[in-house]
Motif scaffolding. Structure first.
Motif, PDB file in Angstrom:
ATOM      1  N   ARG A  43       0.818  -1.227   0.000  1.00  0.00           N
ATOM      2  CA  ARG A  43       0.000   0.000   0.000  1.00  0.00           C
ATOM      3  C   ARG A  43       0.844   1.266   0.000  1.00  0.00           C
ATOM      4  N   LEU A  44       2.067   1.171  -0.562  1.00  0.00           N
ATOM      5  CA  LEU A  44       2.942   2.328  -0.686  1.00  0.00           C
ATOM      6  C   LEU A  44       3.015   2.748  -2.148  1.00  0.00           C
ATOM      7  N   PRO A  45       3.264   4.036  -2.410  1.00  0.00           N
ATOM      8  CA  PRO A  45       3.339   4.495  -3.801  1.00  0.00           C
ATOM      9  C   PRO A  45       4.636   4.084  -4.478  1.00  0.00           C
ATOM     10  N   ILE A  46       4.541   3.823  -5.776  1.00  0.00           N
ATOM     11  CA  ILE A  46       5.694   3.556  -6.627  1.00  0.00           C
ATOM     12  C   ILE A  46       5.705   4.675  -7.657  1.00  0.00           C
ATOM     13  N   PHE A  47       6.793   5.432  -7.714  1.00  0.00           N
ATOM     14  CA  PHE A  47       6.868   6.595  -8.581  1.00  0.00           C
ATOM     15  C   PHE A  47       7.585   6.271  -9.879  1.00  0.00           C
ATOM     16  N   TYR A  48       7.141   6.921 -10.969  1.00  0.00           N
ATOM     17  CA  TYR A  48       7.707   6.703 -12.298  1.00  0.00           C
ATOM     18  C   TYR A  48       7.964   8.036 -12.981  1.00  0.00           C
ATOM     19  N   ARG A  49       9.019   8.066 -13.763  1.00  0.00           N
ATOM     20  CA  ARG A  49       9.299   9.182 -14.681  1.00  0.00           C
ATOM     21  C   ARG A  49       9.240   8.565 -16.068  1.00  0.00           C
ATOM     22  N   GLY A  50       8.174   8.844 -16.805  1.00  0.00           N
ATOM     23  CA  GLY A  50       7.950   8.156 -18.071  1.00  0.00           C
ATOM     24  C   GLY A  50       7.622   6.712 -17.764  1.00  0.00           C
ATOM     25  N   ASN A  51       8.421   5.782 -18.274  1.00  0.00           N
ATOM     26  CA  ASN A  51       8.191   4.377 -17.957  1.00  0.00           C
ATOM     27  C   ASN A  51       9.284   3.816 -17.054  1.00  0.00           C
ATOM     28  N   LYS A  52      10.118   4.676 -16.456  1.00  0.00           N
ATOM     29  CA  LYS A  52      11.206   4.233 -15.587  1.00  0.00           C
ATOM     30  C   LYS A  52      10.871   4.543 -14.134  1.00  0.00           C
ATOM     31  N   ARG A  53      11.178   3.593 -13.289  1.00  0.00           N
ATOM     32  CA  ARG A  53      10.917   3.747 -11.870  1.00  0.00           C
ATOM     33  C   ARG A  53      11.950   4.678 -11.241  1.00  0.00           C
ATOM     34  N   VAL A  54      11.498   5.596 -10.398  1.00  0.00           N
ATOM     35  CA  VAL A  54      12.395   6.525  -9.710  1.00  0.00           C
ATOM     36  C   VAL A  54      12.152   6.447  -8.203  1.00  0.00           C
ATOM     37  N   GLU A  55      13.204   6.748  -7.448  1.00  0.00           N
ATOM     38  CA  GLU A  55      13.158   6.733  -5.990  1.00  0.00           C
ATOM     39  C   GLU A  55      13.991   7.893  -5.476  1.00  0.00           C
ATOM     40  N   THR A  56      13.780   8.262  -4.230  1.00  0.00           N
ATOM     41  CA  THR A  56      14.628   9.280  -3.626  1.00  0.00           C
ATOM     42  C   THR A  56      15.845   8.607  -3.014  1.00  0.00           C
ATOM     43  N   ASP A  57      16.995   9.273  -3.095  1.00  0.00           N
ATOM     44  CA  ASP A  57      18.203   8.727  -2.488  1.00  0.00           C
ATOM     45  C   ASP A  57      18.331   9.268  -1.061  1.00  0.00           C
ATOM     46  N   ALA A  58      19.470   9.047  -0.433  1.00  0.00           N
ATOM     47  CA  ALA A  58      19.668   9.452   0.960  1.00  0.00           C
ATOM     48  C   ALA A  58      19.592  10.966   1.144  1.00  0.00           C
ATOM     49  N   THR A  59      19.953  11.724   0.111  1.00  0.00           N
ATOM     50  CA  THR A  59      19.908  13.184   0.222  1.00  0.00           C
ATOM     51  C   THR A  59      18.556  13.755  -0.170  1.00  0.00           C
ATOM     52  N   GLY A  60      17.634  12.911  -0.635  1.00  0.00           N
ATOM     53  CA  GLY A  60      16.301  13.365  -1.003  1.00  0.00           C
ATOM     54  C   GLY A  60      16.141  13.705  -2.474  1.00  0.00           C
ATOM     55  N   GLU A  61      17.183  13.490  -3.277  1.00  0.00           N
ATOM     56  CA  GLU A  61      17.091  13.764  -4.711  1.00  0.00           C
ATOM     57  C   GLU A  61      16.491  12.564  -5.428  1.00  0.00           C
ATOM     58  N   TRP A  62      15.743  12.825  -6.491  1.00  0.00           N
ATOM     59  CA  TRP A  62      15.136  11.757  -7.275  1.00  0.00           C
ATOM     60  C   TRP A  62      16.175  11.128  -8.191  1.00  0.00           C
ATOM     61  N   GLN A  63      16.296   9.802  -8.125  1.00  0.00           N
ATOM     62  CA  GLN A  63      17.229   9.040  -8.941  1.00  0.00           C
ATOM     63  C   GLN A  63      16.485   7.874  -9.568  1.00  0.00           C
ATOM     64  N   LEU A  64      17.069   7.288 -10.628  1.00  0.00           N
ATOM     65  CA  LEU A  64      16.495   6.080 -11.195  1.00  0.00           C
ATOM     66  C   LEU A  64      16.509   4.986 -10.141  1.00  0.00           C
ATOM     67  N   GLY A  65      15.430   4.199 -10.101  1.00  0.00           N
ATOM     68  CA  GLY A  65      15.305   3.152  -9.093  1.00  0.00           C
ATOM     69  C   GLY A  65      16.249   1.985  -9.361  1.00  0.00           C
ATOM     70  N   LYS A  66      16.604   1.306  -8.320  1.00  0.00           N
ATOM     71  CA  LYS A  66      17.453   0.131  -8.429  1.00  0.00           C
ATOM     72  C   LYS A  66      16.586  -1.042  -8.887  1.00  0.00           C
ATOM     73  N   ASN A  67      17.155  -1.912  -9.685  1.00  0.00           N
ATOM     74  CA  ASN A  67      16.449  -3.085 -10.155  1.00  0.00           C
ATOM     75  C   ASN A  67      16.406  -4.098  -9.007  1.00  0.00           C
ATOM     76  N   THR A  68      15.217  -4.380  -8.498  1.00  0.00           N
ATOM     77  CA  THR A  68      15.085  -5.289  -7.360  1.00  0.00           C
ATOM     78  C   THR A  68      14.897  -6.734  -7.785  1.00  0.00           C
ATOM     79  N   LYS A  69      14.712  -6.975  -9.078  1.00  0.00           N
ATOM     80  CA  LYS A  69      14.536  -8.337  -9.564  1.00  0.00           C
ATOM     81  C   LYS A  69      15.888  -8.938  -9.905  1.00  0.00           C
ATOM     82  N   PRO A  70      16.104 -10.237  -9.596  1.00  0.00           N
ATOM     83  CA  PRO A  70      17.408 -10.852  -9.907  1.00  0.00           C
ATOM     84  C   PRO A  70      17.616 -11.091 -11.377  1.00  0.00           C
TER      85      PRO A  70
END
Length: 70
Positions: A43-70
């Motif tokens: 029940r948490l939001p997943i953010f996207y920029r276009g069709n790429k997943r983005v997340e905030t890093d430790a400093t709060g800046e938006w970065q491309l998300g890490k691939n969590t699938k093996p």
């Protein structure tokens, strides 16, 4: 970002305002999200920029998300 306010805005159907809350103050960053979806399990939001997943890093800046699938 205030999770409870974000969830309450989504439940009220105010998705644009919810996205605005998530990117408040960082709208002009390169990877600022343009849309989001809600994860059904967590029940948490997943953010996207276009069709790429983005997340905030430790400093709060938006970065491309890490691939969590093996």
């Amino acid at each position: 970002m205030d999770q409870t306010l974000f969830i309450s805005l989504c439940k009220a159907g105010k998705f644009r305002e919810a996205l605005g809350l998530a990117v408040h103050g960082r709208e002009h960053e390169k990877y600022a999200p343009s849309r989001f979806s809600m994860d059904k399990k967590t029940r948490l939001p997943i953010f996207y920029r276009g069709n790429k997943r983005v997340e905030t890093d430790a400093t709060g800046e938006w970065q491309l998300g890490k691939n969590t699938k093996p």
